[in-house]
Design an enzyme around this catalytic site. Structure first.
Site, PDB file in Angstrom:
ATOM      1  N   ASN A  11       1.641  69.503 -92.134  1.00  0.00           N
ATOM      2  CA  ASN A  11       0.721  69.686 -91.005  1.00  0.00           C
ATOM      3  C   ASN A  11       1.554  69.798 -89.729  1.00  0.00           C
ATOM      4  O   ASN A  11       2.084  68.803 -89.238  1.00  0.00           O
ATOM      5  CB  ASN A  11      -0.236  68.484 -90.928  1.00  0.00           C
ATOM      6  N   LYS A  13       0.583  70.522 -86.747  1.00  0.00           N
ATOM      7  CA  LYS A  13      -0.144  70.137 -85.526  1.00  0.00           C
ATOM      8  C   LYS A  13       0.142  71.167 -84.410  1.00  0.00           C
ATOM      9  O   LYS A  13       0.205  72.352 -84.687  1.00  0.00           O
ATOM     10  CB  LYS A  13       0.251  68.726 -85.092  1.00  0.00           C
ATOM     11  N   HIS A 101      -9.213  65.419 -89.749  1.00  0.00           N
ATOM     12  CA  HIS A 101      -7.976  64.721 -89.368  1.00  0.00           C
ATOM     13  C   HIS A 101      -8.279  63.683 -88.284  1.00  0.00           C
ATOM     14  O   HIS A 101      -9.074  63.934 -87.382  1.00  0.00           O
ATOM     15  CB  HIS A 101      -6.930  65.734 -88.881  1.00  0.00           C
ATOM     16  N   GLU A 103      -6.737  62.783 -85.730  1.00  0.00           N
ATOM     17  CA  GLU A 103      -6.510  63.211 -84.345  1.00  0.00           C
ATOM     18  C   GLU A 103      -7.721  63.983 -83.819  1.00  0.00           C
ATOM     19  O   GLU A 103      -8.018  63.947 -82.625  1.00  0.00           O
ATOM     20  CB  GLU A 103      -5.217  64.042 -84.262  1.00  0.00           C
ATOM     21  N   GLU A 170      -5.204  59.006 -95.096  1.00  0.00           N
ATOM     22  CA  GLU A 170      -4.241  58.841 -94.011  1.00  0.00           C
ATOM     23  C   GLU A 170      -4.633  57.650 -93.144  1.00  0.00           C
ATOM     24  O   GLU A 170      -5.481  57.783 -92.248  1.00  0.00           O
ATOM     25  CB  GLU A 170      -4.225  60.090 -93.128  1.00  0.00           C
ATOM     26  N   GLY A 176       2.594  58.840 -87.684  1.00  0.00           N
ATOM     27  CA  GLY A 176       3.611  58.937 -86.632  1.00  0.00           C
ATOM     28  C   GLY A 176       4.207  57.612 -86.194  1.00  0.00           C
ATOM     29  O   GLY A 176       4.887  57.550 -85.166  1.00  0.00           O
ATOM     30  N   SER A 213       3.526  59.023 -91.962  1.00  0.00           N
ATOM     31  CA  SER A 213       4.957  58.689 -91.836  1.00  0.00           C
ATOM     32  C   SER A 213       5.793  58.956 -93.083  1.00  0.00           C
ATOM     33  O   SER A 213       6.821  58.306 -93.278  1.00  0.00           O
ATOM     34  CB  SER A 213       5.113  57.226 -91.410  1.00  0.00           C
TER      35      SER A 213
HETATM   36  C1  PEP Z   1      -0.500  63.693 -90.108  1.00  0.00           C
HETATM   37  O1  PEP Z   1      -0.712  63.776 -88.908  1.00  0.00           O
HETATM   38  O2  PEP Z   1      -1.257  64.252 -90.932  1.00  0.00           O
HETATM   39  C2  PEP Z   1       0.664  62.941 -90.563  1.00  0.00           C
HETATM   40  C3  PEP Z   1       0.715  62.560 -91.799  1.00  0.00           C
HETATM   41  O3  PEP Z   1       1.618  62.701 -89.621  1.00  0.00           O
HETATM   42  P1  PEP Z   1       3.031  61.964 -89.813  1.00  0.00           P
HETATM   43  O4  PEP Z   1       3.604  62.390 -91.137  1.00  0.00           O
HETATM   44  O5  PEP Z   1       3.861  62.432 -88.665  1.00  0.00           O
HETATM   45  O6  PEP Z   1       2.762  60.497 -89.794  1.00  0.00           O
END
Ligand code: PEP
Length: 252
Positions: A11, A13, A101, A103, A170, A176, A213
């Protein structure tokens, strides 16, 4: 039930310019070379809207698939300034779409809107990567299982084509931050998610990915958690080396 194919979904973003296709090209090159394992996994990359048309053309008929990161909850054309509908994205040849998601949930998307998006995306024959996850407060209050159950049942209904669905668990507090759930938490949460999916879909349970992460240093932690059918990878998917190392270390 564990699905045999593992997904590695990147992803991006709000990242990428036209020349960033080279990142995907390098990953694709690795995929082709990896004769020993490349039948065991599927790679999907989700660049921003601005790159979807060009990238889906470039990677048409290649083993890597391109995904969108979101869409509007109304289809076709309409008076929605700045938005794009499932039909518009589908017309570019895009195969996958990430929906729900955290976000986007944080900027106002609720289960009702996500439900409309999932239904429309499936109607347009997308493979939908539907994200769920508890936030830090919900985890602290031991509400994880309750929150996931609610997110699943509010959006997913028996009538949907579960063959085109992928669930991405998630935890919001993990995105992050470098923080991961414990092994026991992850096993329990994945089991609960699959048990809820079983209640909704009976035998056709969609794959369940983990996201939050994931990188090349911690991927080995997930190796023997067989119930996890793959990974949604944010930060580490923006570099071909990091992304390839995740796959290399997973199959080492
Ligand atoms: C995400 O935003 O879907 C995600 C998994 O981010 P990260 O791997 O940076 O934690």
């Amino acid at each position: 039930m564990t699905n045999s194919i593992r997904y590695f979904v990147g992803n991006w973003k709000m990242f990428g310019v036209p020349s960033s296709y080279r990142i995907i090209e390098k990953i694709h090159h690795y995929l082709n070379k990896d004769k020993k394992n490349n039948k065991k996994y599927k790679i999907v990359i989700a660049p921003p809207f601005t790159l979807l048309q060009e990238f889906s053309k470039k990677f048409k008929n290649k083993k890597i698939s391109i995904s969108a990161q979101n869409c509007h909850h109304k289809d076709n054309f309409g008076a929605q300034t700045g938005h794009v509908s499932p039909l518009m994205i589908k017309s570019l040849g895009v195969k996958y779409i990430i929906l729900g998601h955290s976000e986007n949930r944080m900027s106002g998307e609720n289960d009702e809107v996500i439900k409309l998006k999932v239904e429309l995306a499936l109607k347009n024959n997308f493979k939908v990567i539907f994200c769920i996850g508890e936030n830090k407060t919900e985890k602290r209050k031991n509400k994880t299982i309750y929150v996931l159950k609610k997110q699943l049942h509010n959006v997913l209904k028996k009538k949907l084509n579960s063959k085109n669905l992928i669930i991405a668990y998630e935890p919001v507090w993990s995105i992050g931050t470098g923080k991961l759930p414990t092994r026991a938490e992850l096993i329990n949460t994945t089991r609960q998610i699959k048990s809820n999916l079983d209640k909704i879909f009976k035998n056709n349970i969609p794959p369940v990915l983990y996201g939050g992460s994931v990188d090349s240093n911690n991927i080995s932690f997930f190796k023997d958690i067989k119930a996890i059918d793959g990974f949604l990878i944010g930060g580490a998917s923006k570099s071909s080396k990091n992304f390839i190392d995740i796959i290399k270390n997973f199959y080492k």
